[in-house]
Scaffold this active site. Structure first.
Site, mmCIF file in Angstrom:
data_model
loop_
_atom_site.group_PDB
_atom_site.id
_atom_site.type_symbol
_atom_site.label_atom_id
_atom_site.label_comp_id
_atom_site.label_asym_id
_atom_site.label_seq_id
_atom_site.Cartn_x
_atom_site.Cartn_y
_atom_site.Cartn_z
ATOM 1 C CE LYS A 133 -1.066 0.282 4.998
ATOM 2 N NZ LYS A 133 -1.319 0.185 5.769
ATOM 3 C CG HIS A 136 -6.902 9.460 7.715
ATOM 4 N ND1 HIS A 136 -5.130 9.008 7.130
ATOM 5 C CD2 HIS A 136 -7.114 8.082 8.585
ATOM 6 C CE1 HIS A 136 -4.597 7.984 7.667
ATOM 7 N NE2 HIS A 136 -6.001 7.011 8.063
ATOM 8 C CG ASP A 147 -6.717 3.637 2.565
ATOM 9 O OD1 ASP A 147 -7.088 3.368 3.650
ATOM 10 O OD2 ASP A 147 -5.695 4.169 2.533
#
Lengths: 552, 552
Positions: free
Chosen positions: B187, B200, B272
């Site tokens: 990732k 985020h 994700d």
């Protein structure tokens, strides 16, 4: 009968020792490694015959795993105990945390019937959850009467401030626990309520005459004994008029003459932890262990050195300083106590295997939740319901004892997030933080250290062990006067100490939205805070940027 | 074959969803209740066919119990994954916490052979402990190359700052995990290293040409694919020169054309978390789920609404917007991945019962401890070994991200108790505390807020997710200059961020005892602190009054 060989004798004496262990699975998780045995040490203790374990810390799942594992290391049924006076959740995450017993004592003043029912449910909740986790002995009820407002260690742990309420409520609690086939413990004999000293730190001295004790402190103990309490814990308390030299834990006059002979107690006597400073400051572990056993104690709790404690008692028995019959009596009392709760099941390995398959995600039942809500609701004191004003820029000032670890504050904590929604930005003051105080006894808060604007003040304080007189040195009453004078006090909640609240309301303007709750848990926070901020939906709306402060 | 009826279809589509759950047993223990399903919801998801769970929080014992219980709620073998990039202990207390991957990257610069061996052991440690706890899929290695010193979210999570070291070390890590029959995940495709934005919070934009990516960011991914990595996680990253509109997670060009067709990846593609703001700010959950699946993802991670995600994908399949073959392919890839690690065992209830009887108090093996010590030792930078002067009255000033909860500081934490032994009293500054800053850009620390005396400064900072640019706004470099000018800087340790350390040493006098470690765990603290204070026995002597500050 007692074996005469030393190995056999040691194994029997070891049965009377209760060692301390972490409820966590691994050594590295131990929170107090200086006090908690490693797994290797613990296993060795169990193989050498140690008869009990007191557990601190961890989760309910870990505790269930732990008691199961430790029992497998032993060839005798073990006593598993914990200081879960206020619910399994007080020590083990996942269990229910209740409000302190004093909350029930406060309800008792107006609604004695309700309070008695609540106290019994309180005991039942703890007993049931204890059993699920593998505990078979709860070190409660506290039978101390908190008649000293400066008591730094009992305080809200007591069921009340007079002998009747303590007695009635502790009995109800005892019925609740016993209904779950879990052993109980009345503590701290002959009464730790009337001291301003914490026996974790030094030896409290009580100079009451025996006749006075009988009219007050001893009443709850006597009543619990009559009710069939399974054990009594003796306290590190020097009763100068009964035994001028030795604390109750080590005193024949108090343990045997008073507790056994006069009060007629036939169950297990356990000492308070021998690792506490009231003892370690004045006695070596060998001497303390021998004295406690000679005084009449059956079980020795947390000796600072297990080997030395066992060897010392063995020597005293071999040299006949203590008659061997004392050992036999104590062992019998232990066996009887275990038999009472059907502890034979614990030695059946197959039973243990089945226990592990329980779905422990449902340890709390609906009635436990109802109990928490009822305690919160009935013990809340609202002096002025507000609402607290919404502001552009204010401070949500929170005073707590310690930040690491602190289970009372977290990203779900209403005391933090709700005031944030009303413009009050959280600032937490605590032992390790920058001090909020300055050198000015009339106006002690250094307001320059906070953001501008009105202050919503929340004080979490409740006489926690080991803190000594530290709490009392913080001038919150003066600080409140200072904030009122500067017209900066937007609201106030006190969580815990009722005596601080009483001092505060003597100076607090009635116009200030304010509340008191004996509890500090989330549910108590929710109730107090949502009342003062006008019970509305914003309780569940948590700002994203608030969560960001927590996430890591 | 694929069922044509809706219930059957939903059950199949559900298999591609990974839901988030707490590793704790009870609902009340959930740390992020807004993101983590209740047990009732979770059970329903499993009964409806959801195929995987990502777990956060709890202990290793709880996790083992939890994976076991959740598997019993399902009738298919489940994927159990976690973000345990830095060891099981990073998320689950009781497991080993390692130093961040960047520590290995730093060792690689001087000792590439050692570093490769360490990276493989690193993977093996995580894989073995994951398996004991019931996890079968580790969301690592991070294959991002941290070439942006202001990267707020990758930083020390990367294995290095150049493609070669990341590639070589991530491959070694992958070998380590795979040796334990646990699935791996490269990732965040196509590389999250070159951003100064945290996905985020918002969508990072990367304007590199594909040709440039191929020469740099894509190298570790390509190498991991060739090495047989089991899954690749696509990132919420807008690659403007490849797909001007959609982030990689939702982009056919990136997921199918680049990752599958050009790089030839045949394993599982997982998005994700779709609950991240980079997505939720711009797309509804239905749209995001359909787009991710249509783009080529096999597994949908943490949709904010599970039902809606499943229904939306079902509708897209029924209406043939997405060919049914895509579903079949994804299901096959999932089945193949599970088969690779022998997941059939998981459906055998008897096997599960046996797993519960493990003694989980020994999850960490000696080689894990050696690995931690080696990482600490080899990655520690001592600029001036001191010793730090013993003082009558000084300040142990600690800067941390958050206090609740914070596993880095506690009563056993060397960064707290060791300096106390040398006269430096601990003061912790953190987001919720009284600010240490004043409005003076040259001398930003308000020294009046601290006790008098020299300051031993410890900065814990490492680009944690969700914090945005907050860290960078704290003027520590200026503060250090201020303290040096006032001759008040007794010593310094930086834990974590290597770029902050680099900025600091540009101004730090060489006479000041100082150290840097990429780690923040106790072992890193011990090594740094005991070196600066002159490696001696006082490390194990903890003052009683210090412990009192913690006990409650």
């Amino acid at each position: 009968m007692i074996e005469k060989d030393l190995v056999g004798l040691k194994n029997k004496v070891a049965e009377l020792i209760i060692v301390r262990a972490s409820g966590h699975a691994t050594d590295s998780q131990r929170e107090y490694p200086q006090w908690e045995l490693t797994n290797l040490e613990l296993r060795r203790c169990m193989e050498e015959g140690v008869g009990g374990v007191i557990l601190f810390g961890g989760t309910t799942i870990e505790l269930e795993h732990r008691t199961n594992l430790i029992q497998q290391w032993s060839n005798k049924p073990l006593l598993f105990c914990a200081d879960v006076e206020e619910g399994i959740g007080q020590r083990f995450s996942g269990g229910t945390t209740l409000l302190p017993p004093m909350s029930v004592g406060q309800i008792y003043k107006n609604n004695p019937d309700d309070a008695i029912e609540l106290a019994e449910n309180y005991g039942r909740c703890i007993g049931r959850q204890a059993k699920i986790c593998g505990l078979n002995w709860v070190l409660a009820p506290v039978c101390d009467i908190n008649n000293n407002i400066n008591n730094p260690v009992i305080n809200v742990r007591a069921w009340g401030e007079d002998s009747l309420s303590v007695s009635v409520l502790a009995k109800a609690f005892q019925r609740g626990i016993s209904s779950q086939k879990v052993l109980t413990c009345a503590k701290h004999f002959p009464g730790h309520g009337n001291t301003s000293v914490d026996s974790h730190l030094q030896l409290p001295i009580i100079d009451s005459e025996l006749s006075l004790l009988k009219e007050f402190e001893l009443i709850p103990f006597k009543d619990l004994i009559d009710e069939g309490v399974d054990s009594v814990m003796t306290g590190h308390l020097l009763l100068t008029n009964i035994d001028a030299y030795n604390p109750a834990t080590l005193s024949f006059s108090l343990t045997t003459e008073l507790l056994r002979n006069q009060l007629g107690f036939k169950g297990l006597v356990v000492t308070d932890a021998l690792s506490m400073k009231a003892i370690t400051k004045n006695y070596g572990i060998e001497k303390a262990s021998i004295m406690a056993f000679a005084a009449g104690a059956d079980l020795i709790l947390m000796p600072s050195d297990v080997e030395k404690a066992i060897d010392a008692i063995c020597q005293a028995l071999i040299s006949e300083k203590i008659p061997i019959q004392r050992l036999q009596e104590s062992l019998e009392r232990r066996t009887n106590a275990l038999a009472k709760i059907g502890a034979k099941e614990f030695t059946d390995k197959k039973q243990q295997l089945i226990r592990s398959q329980l779905d422990l995600s449902v340890i709390e039942e609906k009635e436990d939740r109802r109990l928490v809500n009822e305690l919160v609701k009935q013990s809340l004191v609202i002096r002025n319901p507000g609402p607290v004003e919404k502001v552009e820029e204010g401070v949500n000032l929170i005073r707590i004892d310690s930040i690491m670890p602190n289970s009372l504050l977290g990203n779900k904590s209403p005391s933090l997030f709700l005031p944030e929604n009303f413009g009050y930005k959280t600032t937490i003051v605590h032992y390790f933080g920058i001090s909020p105080w300055r050198n000015n006894s009339d106006e002690p808060l250094d307001l320059d250290r906070f953001q501008k604007g009105p202050i919503f003040l929340q004080i979490f304080m409740r006489g926690n062990p080991f803190k000594g007189t530290r709490d009392n040195q913080e001038p919150w009453v003066k600080a409140i006067q200072q904030l009122q004078k500067a017209q900066l006090l937007a609201g106030l909640v006190v969580y815990g100490n009722p005596y601080l609240w009483q001092k505060i309301i003597e100076v607090l303007h009635s116009s200030i939205p304010s509340a008191y709750t004996p509890g500090q848990i989330y549910e108590a926070q929710t109730k107090a805070i949502s009342t003062l901020f006008g019970n509305n939906n914003s309780l569940i709306s948590i700002k994203d940027n608030f969560f960001q402060a927590f996430t890591d």
